[in-house]
Design a protein around this motif. Sequence first.
Motif, mmCIF file in Angstrom:
data_model
loop_
_atom_site.group_PDB
_atom_site.id
_atom_site.type_symbol
_atom_site.label_atom_id
_atom_site.label_comp_id
_atom_site.label_asym_id
_atom_site.label_seq_id
_atom_site.Cartn_x
_atom_site.Cartn_y
_atom_site.Cartn_z
ATOM 1 N N ALA A 1 0.845 -1.203 0.000
ATOM 2 C CA ALA A 1 0.000 0.000 0.000
ATOM 3 C C ALA A 1 0.869 1.237 0.000
ATOM 4 N N ASP A 2 0.510 2.197 -0.843
ATOM 5 C CA ASP A 2 1.209 3.485 -0.879
ATOM 6 C C ASP A 2 0.308 4.440 -1.659
ATOM 7 N N PRO A 3 0.087 5.662 -1.172
ATOM 8 C CA PRO A 3 -0.784 6.595 -1.897
ATOM 9 C C PRO A 3 -0.139 7.135 -3.176
ATOM 10 N N ALA B 1 3.413 6.099 -8.425
ATOM 11 C CA ALA B 1 4.734 5.706 -8.949
ATOM 12 C C ALA B 1 5.444 4.782 -7.968
ATOM 13 N N ALA B 2 5.289 5.052 -6.667
ATOM 14 C CA ALA B 2 5.939 4.203 -5.656
ATOM 15 C C ALA B 2 5.339 2.799 -5.697
ATOM 16 N N ARG B 3 4.010 2.747 -5.805
ATOM 17 C CA ARG B 3 3.327 1.431 -5.867
ATOM 18 C C ARG B 3 3.796 0.628 -7.064
ATOM 19 N N LYS C 1 6.037 9.824 11.868
ATOM 20 C CA LYS C 1 4.753 10.266 12.447
ATOM 21 C C LYS C 1 3.627 9.278 12.165
ATOM 22 N N LEU C 2 3.791 8.504 11.098
ATOM 23 C CA LEU C 2 2.731 7.551 10.731
ATOM 24 C C LEU C 2 2.876 6.212 11.453
ATOM 25 N N HIS C 3 3.970 6.006 12.159
ATOM 26 C CA HIS C 3 4.178 4.690 12.791
ATOM 27 C C HIS C 3 3.076 4.374 13.804
ATOM 28 N N GLU D 1 8.883 0.252 11.431
ATOM 29 C CA GLU D 1 10.194 0.904 11.353
ATOM 30 C C GLU D 1 10.480 1.744 12.599
ATOM 31 N N LYS D 2 11.757 2.014 12.803
ATOM 32 C CA LYS D 2 12.195 2.911 13.867
ATOM 33 C C LYS D 2 12.151 4.340 13.342
ATOM 34 N N PRO D 3 12.136 5.336 14.203
ATOM 35 C CA PRO D 3 11.896 5.257 15.627
ATOM 36 C C PRO D 3 10.475 4.789 15.882
ATOM 37 N N LEU E 1 15.956 11.354 16.992
ATOM 38 C CA LEU E 1 15.024 10.252 16.719
ATOM 39 C C LEU E 1 15.451 9.353 15.559
ATOM 40 N N ASN E 2 16.206 9.888 14.637
ATOM 41 C CA ASN E 2 16.522 9.072 13.463
ATOM 42 C C ASN E 2 17.688 8.123 13.753
ATOM 43 N N ASP E 3 18.873 8.413 13.218
ATOM 44 C CA ASP E 3 19.995 7.480 13.395
ATOM 45 C C ASP E 3 20.331 7.252 14.859
ATOM 46 N N GLN F 1 6.146 18.418 1.490
ATOM 47 C CA GLN F 1 5.815 17.882 2.812
ATOM 48 C C GLN F 1 4.932 16.655 2.636
ATOM 49 N N GLN F 2 5.191 15.633 3.469
ATOM 50 C CA GLN F 2 4.367 14.445 3.357
ATOM 51 C C GLN F 2 3.039 14.680 4.074
ATOM 52 N N GLU F 3 1.954 14.185 3.459
ATOM 53 C CA GLU F 3 0.654 14.292 4.127
ATOM 54 C C GLU F 3 0.682 13.457 5.399
HETATM 55 N N1 NAD Z 1 16.007 0.664 10.121
HETATM 56 C C1 NAD Z 1 16.806 1.446 9.384
HETATM 57 O O1 NAD Z 1 18.030 1.328 9.378
HETATM 58 C C2 NAD Z 1 16.156 2.500 8.541
HETATM 59 C C3 NAD Z 1 16.806 3.017 7.396
HETATM 60 C C4 NAD Z 1 16.106 3.943 6.606
HETATM 61 C C5 NAD Z 1 14.844 4.359 6.996
HETATM 62 N N2 NAD Z 1 14.267 3.873 8.130
HETATM 63 C C6 NAD Z 1 12.933 4.296 8.582
HETATM 64 O O2 NAD Z 1 11.977 3.935 7.614
HETATM 65 C C7 NAD Z 1 10.936 4.897 7.572
HETATM 66 C C8 NAD Z 1 10.705 5.268 6.108
HETATM 67 O O3 NAD Z 1 11.859 5.883 5.613
HETATM 68 P P1 NAD Z 1 12.212 5.818 4.046
HETATM 69 O O4 NAD Z 1 13.579 6.382 3.926
HETATM 70 O O5 NAD Z 1 11.958 4.469 3.520
HETATM 71 O O6 NAD Z 1 11.160 6.853 3.480
HETATM 72 P P2 NAD Z 1 10.649 6.976 1.940
HETATM 73 O O7 NAD Z 1 10.167 8.369 1.780
HETATM 74 O O8 NAD Z 1 11.681 6.454 1.003
HETATM 75 O O9 NAD Z 1 9.403 5.961 1.908
HETATM 76 C C9 NAD Z 1 8.196 6.206 2.579
HETATM 77 C C10 NAD Z 1 7.061 5.733 1.712
HETATM 78 O O10 NAD Z 1 5.847 5.833 2.480
HETATM 79 C C11 NAD Z 1 4.821 6.228 1.592
HETATM 80 N N3 NAD Z 1 3.656 6.746 2.304
HETATM 81 C C12 NAD Z 1 3.405 8.005 2.725
HETATM 82 N N4 NAD Z 1 2.193 8.086 3.277
HETATM 83 C C13 NAD Z 1 1.659 6.836 3.204
HETATM 84 C C14 NAD Z 1 0.405 6.292 3.587
HETATM 85 N N5 NAD Z 1 -0.545 7.030 4.150
HETATM 86 N N6 NAD Z 1 0.178 4.974 3.328
HETATM 87 C C15 NAD Z 1 1.133 4.197 2.752
HETATM 88 N N7 NAD Z 1 2.332 4.679 2.372
HETATM 89 C C16 NAD Z 1 2.594 5.988 2.588
HETATM 90 C C17 NAD Z 1 5.503 7.258 0.710
HETATM 91 O O11 NAD Z 1 4.755 7.511 -0.487
HETATM 92 C C18 NAD Z 1 6.843 6.591 0.454
HETATM 93 O O12 NAD Z 1 6.793 5.780 -0.713
HETATM 94 C C19 NAD Z 1 11.383 6.050 8.469
HETATM 95 O O13 NAD Z 1 10.673 6.025 9.692
HETATM 96 C C20 NAD Z 1 12.851 5.791 8.721
HETATM 97 O O14 NAD Z 1 13.282 6.183 10.008
HETATM 98 C C21 NAD Z 1 14.902 2.944 8.890
#
Ligand code: NAD
Length: 354
Positions: A35-37, A40-42, A77-79, A97-99, A160-162, A351-353
């Motif tokens: 699932a992805d809105p 192109a990502a889907r 924020k969506l986690h 995913e983290k955080p 929060l990230n790395d 900005q992401q929704e």
């Molecule tokens: N564990 C790790 O080492 C590691 C590494 C990279 C990223 N991450 C984590 O992964 C998460 C995503 O990061 P990313 O770099 O992959 O981001 P990204 O932007 O590459 O991917 C996020 C995807 O989520 C999609 N999305 C947005 N809203 C959505 C919704 N309502 N429903 C479904 N999909 C939706 C976006 O369209 C996008 O394709 C982050 O929380 C980041 O911290 C973890």
Amino acid sequence: MAEKYRVGIIGCGGIANYHMNGWNGVDQVEVVALADPVAAAREEFGDRHGIAQRYEDFRQMLDDEMLDIVSICTWHKLHAPMTIAACARKPKAVLCEKPMATSLGDCDDMLIAARRNQVKLAIAHQRRFNPAWTLAKELVAEGAIGEVRQVNACGGQGLLNDCSHLLDMMRYVMGDPQAVWVMGNIERKTERFERDIPIEDRSLCVVQFDNGAVGQLLQELAGPNYQGGIFYGSEGIIELDESKVRLLNSQTGTWEERPGEGEDPSVGQQREIVEWIEGKVEHRGQAENGRAAVEIIMATYESARLHEVTALPLRTMASPLEVMIEAGDLPVERPGRYDIRAFLLRGEDMQQEG
Ligand SMILES: NC(=O)c1ccc[n+]([C@@H]2O[C@H](COP(=O)([O-])OP(=O)(O)OC[C@H]3O[C@@H](n4cnc5c(N)ncnc54)[C@H](O)[C@@H]3O)[C@@H](O)[C@H]2O)c1
């Protein structure tokens, strides 16, 4: 052959490919839907990995697909809302995913949702499955450096990230001690964001663990920034990165390098999800550990907000960083919002929704 566990992926960006790598390495599962809105990502992700069922709305996927396991790969924020929505459909497990979340209150909501629906919830601090980190953990447990007194790490991109990985590393390598208190400070003079959440420009965090060790994390204050750290013990030192451990103690006499060799951490992480479903008592990345990293981060912000040592358990459920920003306690001197991960967005979006 027994039926495979049905996996669905929410969010088809960068890290979702890594989740696929992990699921592909585990025989008992099959990724059946995504699932992805963003169309192109889907399409790109679905074509690359041969996944036929593609949804714009993740809730539709959860309702239609009878998933056993849900992988949540969206921005921070969506986690929480996605984990809660997934748990409400009662899959066997969720790997988020983290955080874990952007506040302690959200972490607790996720834990409640998992418990009330009997869902196993893990947070993807996959470096717990990194062979070098596990080797360091074993050496510490064997007493190779005596009692750990201090751990130092340097990170970037906000706490929060790395840095959530780095705090998780400190706990993992030392056998998951609890944090007792945290003292920290931050600077935020620009409108800096990371994947749509406000972050500080710089910060430092000092954390006392209940095994007696003190952790020190410098964020954008010193380098080199890498996923690893230095553990100082009463009888030796371990230096750790993602590929190797270096050990110095009275037996080695000089620095001894030990490569961490083994399978990709994503495969180990995902295999342990299946084992957990099938009766293993714990998952290394179970949500309580994800929460512990967020708690230390939020306690750092709270220490900066209240100018005091923050005793744990933390009782502030909102993000103290966001509270400080809203209260005007962190006046921006160089205005203009910027997101250090804006490059991840597609099309015209900046900005992401939510
Ligand atoms: N564990 C790790 O080492 C590691 C590494 C990279 C990223 N991450 C984590 O992964 C998460 C995503 O990061 P990313 O770099 O992959 O981001 P990204 O932007 O590459 O991917 C996020 C995807 O989520 C999609 N999305 C947005 N809203 C959505 C919704 N309502 N429903 C479904 N999909 C939706 C976006 O369209 C996008 O394709 C982050 O929380 C980041 O911290 C973890």
